[in-house]
Design a protein around this motif. Sequence first.
Motif, PDB file in Angstrom:
ATOM      1  N   ASN A 259      31.875  89.322 102.787  1.00 62.28           N
ATOM      2  CA  ASN A 259      30.538  89.427 103.374  1.00 62.28           C
ATOM      3  C   ASN A 259      30.257  90.802 104.004  1.00 62.28           C
ATOM      4  OD1 ASN A 259      32.043  89.418 105.735  1.00 62.28           O
ATOM      5  ND2 ASN A 259      31.302  87.425 106.438  1.00 62.28           N
ATOM      6  N   TYR A 260      31.257  91.693 104.031  1.00 64.61           N
ATOM      7  CA  TYR A 260      31.109  93.071 104.511  1.00 64.61           C
ATOM      8  C   TYR A 260      30.711  93.158 105.985  1.00 64.61           C
ATOM      9  CZ  TYR A 260      31.049  93.783  99.480  1.00 64.61           C
ATOM     10  OH  TYR A 260      31.367  93.761  98.146  1.00 64.61           O
ATOM     11  N   GLN A 261      30.970  92.110 106.745  1.00 61.91           N
ATOM     12  CA  GLN A 261      30.723  92.136 108.193  1.00 61.91           C
ATOM     13  C   GLN A 261      32.009  92.589 108.897  1.00 61.91           C
ATOM     14  OE1 GLN A 261      27.827  91.688 109.642  1.00 61.91           O
ATOM     15  NE2 GLN A 261      26.720  91.078 107.782  1.00 61.91           N
ATOM     16  N   VAL A 262      32.351  93.857 108.702  1.00 63.95           N
ATOM     17  CA  VAL A 262      33.652  94.357 109.180  1.00 63.95           C
ATOM     18  C   VAL A 262      33.697  94.406 110.698  1.00 63.95           C
ATOM     19  CG1 VAL A 262      35.262  96.286 109.093  1.00 63.95           C
ATOM     20  CG2 VAL A 262      33.927  95.683 107.060  1.00 63.95           C
ATOM     21  N   ILE A 263      32.713  95.050 111.310  1.00 67.07           N
ATOM     22  CA  ILE A 263      32.743  95.252 112.756  1.00 67.07           C
ATOM     23  C   ILE A 263      32.670  93.926 113.519  1.00 67.07           C
ATOM     24  CG2 ILE A 263      31.612  96.380 114.700  1.00 67.07           C
ATOM     25  CD1 ILE A 263      33.076  98.249 112.778  1.00 67.07           C
ATOM     26  N   PRO A 264      31.754  93.013 113.197  1.00 74.17           N
ATOM     27  CA  PRO A 264      31.726  91.745 113.939  1.00 74.17           C
ATOM     28  C   PRO A 264      33.030  90.959 113.850  1.00 74.17           C
ATOM     29  CG  PRO A 264      29.695  92.037 112.713  1.00 74.17           C
ATOM     30  CD  PRO A 264      30.626  93.108 112.255  1.00 74.17           C
ATOM     31  N   LEU A 265      33.659  90.944 112.683  1.00 75.99           N
ATOM     32  CA  LEU A 265      34.885  90.174 112.539  1.00 75.99           C
ATOM     33  C   LEU A 265      36.063  90.857 113.217  1.00 75.99           C
ATOM     34  CD1 LEU A 265      34.509  88.831 108.897  1.00 75.99           C
ATOM     35  CD2 LEU A 265      34.083  87.669 111.054  1.00 75.99           C
ATOM     36  N   LEU A 266      36.058  92.177 113.267  1.00 77.75           N
ATOM     37  CA  LEU A 266      37.091  92.870 114.043  1.00 77.75           C
ATOM     38  C   LEU A 266      36.920  92.610 115.535  1.00 77.75           C
ATOM     39  CD1 LEU A 266      37.426  96.330 112.240  1.00 77.75           C
ATOM     40  CD2 LEU A 266      38.982  94.374 112.154  1.00 77.75           C
ATOM     41  N   ILE A 267      35.677  92.468 115.971  1.00 73.59           N
ATOM     42  CA  ILE A 267      35.432  92.108 117.376  1.00 73.59           C
ATOM     43  C   ILE A 267      35.954  90.699 117.655  1.00 73.59           C
ATOM     44  CG2 ILE A 267      33.623  91.610 119.064  1.00 73.59           C
ATOM     45  CD1 ILE A 267      32.026  93.908 117.892  1.00 73.59           C
ATOM     46  N   VAL A 268      35.782  89.792 116.696  1.00 71.86           N
ATOM     47  CA  VAL A 268      36.330  88.435 116.859  1.00 71.86           C
ATOM     48  C   VAL A 268      37.846  88.487 117.026  1.00 71.86           C
ATOM     49  CG1 VAL A 268      36.688  86.235 115.676  1.00 71.86           C
ATOM     50  CG2 VAL A 268      34.443  87.320 115.618  1.00 71.86           C
ATOM     51  N   ALA A 269      38.515  89.287 116.180  1.00 72.97           N
ATOM     52  CA  ALA A 269      39.968  89.424 116.296  1.00 72.97           C
ATOM     53  C   ALA A 269      40.352  90.024 117.643  1.00 72.97           C
ATOM     54  CB  ALA A 269      40.503  90.288 115.158  1.00 72.97           C
ATOM     55  N   SER A 270      39.617  91.026 118.093  1.00 71.33           N
ATOM     56  CA  SER A 270      39.936  91.667 119.371  1.00 71.33           C
ATOM     57  C   SER A 270      39.779  90.703 120.533  1.00 71.33           C
ATOM     58  CB  SER A 270      39.033  92.885 119.580  1.00 71.33           C
ATOM     59  OG  SER A 270      39.205  93.825 118.542  1.00 71.33           O
ATOM     60  N   VAL A 271      38.741  89.874 120.491  1.00 65.31           N
ATOM     61  CA  VAL A 271      38.519  88.900 121.570  1.00 65.31           C
ATOM     62  C   VAL A 271      39.685  87.925 121.661  1.00 65.31           C
ATOM     63  CG1 VAL A 271      37.074  86.954 122.289  1.00 65.31           C
ATOM     64  CG2 VAL A 271      36.008  89.092 121.563  1.00 65.31           C
ATOM     65  N   TRP A 272      40.150  87.438 120.531  1.00 62.30           N
ATOM     66  CA  TRP A 272      41.250  86.474 120.549  1.00 62.30           C
ATOM     67  C   TRP A 272      42.561  87.130 120.948  1.00 62.30           C
ATOM     68  CZ3 TRP A 272      41.098  81.602 121.189  1.00 62.30           C
ATOM     69  CH2 TRP A 272      40.023  80.848 120.723  1.00 62.30           C
ATOM     70  N   TYR A 273      42.812  88.348 120.509  1.00 62.83           N
ATOM     71  CA  TYR A 273      44.031  89.050 120.928  1.00 62.83           C
ATOM     72  C   TYR A 273      44.017  89.307 122.431  1.00 62.83           C
ATOM     73  CZ  TYR A 273      45.693  89.901 116.168  1.00 62.83           C
ATOM     74  OH  TYR A 273      46.168  89.744 114.888  1.00 62.83           O
ATOM     75  N   LEU A 274      42.850  89.680 122.971  1.00 62.12           N
ATOM     76  CA  LEU A 274      42.747  89.879 124.415  1.00 62.12           C
ATOM     77  C   LEU A 274      42.983  88.579 125.178  1.00 62.12           C
ATOM     78  CD1 LEU A 274      39.692  92.303 124.699  1.00 62.12           C
ATOM     79  CD2 LEU A 274      42.050  92.778 125.373  1.00 62.12           C
ATOM     80  N   ALA A 275      42.452  87.477 124.656  1.00 61.29           N
ATOM     81  CA  ALA A 275      42.654  86.183 125.320  1.00 61.29           C
ATOM     82  C   ALA A 275      44.126  85.784 125.315  1.00 61.29           C
ATOM     83  CB  ALA A 275      41.806  85.114 124.628  1.00 61.29           C
ATOM     84  N   LEU A 276      44.810  85.992 124.191  1.00 63.97           N
ATOM     85  CA  LEU A 276      46.221  85.604 124.106  1.00 63.97           C
ATOM     86  C   LEU A 276      47.101  86.488 124.981  1.00 63.97           C
ATOM     87  CD1 LEU A 276      46.541  84.874 120.274  1.00 63.97           C
ATOM     88  CD2 LEU A 276      46.429  83.218 122.136  1.00 63.97           C
TER      89      LEU A 276
END
Length: 317
Positions: A259-276
């Motif tokens: 879907n080429y939504q690179v930045i939003p999905l990288l933000i999703v990954a960053s949010v979860w890594y920060l939470a963990l």
Amino acid sequence: MSASDIRTPLAAAPAEVGDADPARLPAVPVRHYGQWLAAALTAVGVSGILWSLGKNPNIHWAVVRDYLTEGLVFRGLWVTLWLTVAAMLIGIVGGTVVAVIRLSSNRVLSSAAATFVWLFRGTPLLVQLILWGNLGAIYPQLMVGIPFTHITLFQAQTSSVIGASAAALLALGLNEIAYASEIVRAGIESVDSGQSEAAQSLGMSRLHTMRRIVLPQAMRVIVPPMGNETITMLKSTALVSVIAGHDLLTNLQDVYSQNYQVIPLLIVASVWYLALTSALSVPQAWLERRFGRGHRIGGNRPGSLRRMFGFNRKATR
């Protein structure tokens, strides 16, 4: 001039000094203008960054919200978590063994342990992941048998035995053994040698002394860097994406490649890594407080949440 005339001013001096009551002196608080200015500039800077991110049309926050709780994200989180736990268990147990062997008086064993640390700590983790993921190109078949004979006890295709998950676990675990061994070795060497000598004079074996005397005292030095290693391991699992390890980042990469939504999905990954990583900081703080009892100056508890987030108690005036 008589002696009484000389003593009179000296006798009156305490009364004159006593007239100035310290309680009546005006208290002028120290004004830290530099700190106020730094705080104001920081607040303005952070507010500006948050405002620019919120108003940026290139960041689709609706996509971030939709994928934040997607099933593929939770499946990737599960792989990330079990890789972190398993690799750290391998690293801590193996690192303790390697550290003890490296401190051994046997030159052959200590040299072998030092070579292991040199090899796995001196090569990048990404290179190790790729090598383990392509082990079949080096050894198409895995065989277990008696060396220098044709007797084979087990034989199988390498690709069927070592898949992406097994290769990731091997790379992460062996790499962590090298780093954990140095942390454990530093902790063991921080304990005074007199402790071991006293235990051995009481008839305790070397293994018993290491397990009951040395390691419990070394934990005060081992826990803080080992906690940092755990957080680093959690983030290092993102490298598994190069061998399709189905971790959090791998699953999100599969999505944004379509879907080429690179930045939003990288933000999703960053949010979860920060939470963990934030969640992992809590048991690390508890362990630091548990093994640091009796070694603090001024009564500050190590790893407390107030100190961890930069909040100190207000000084008594």
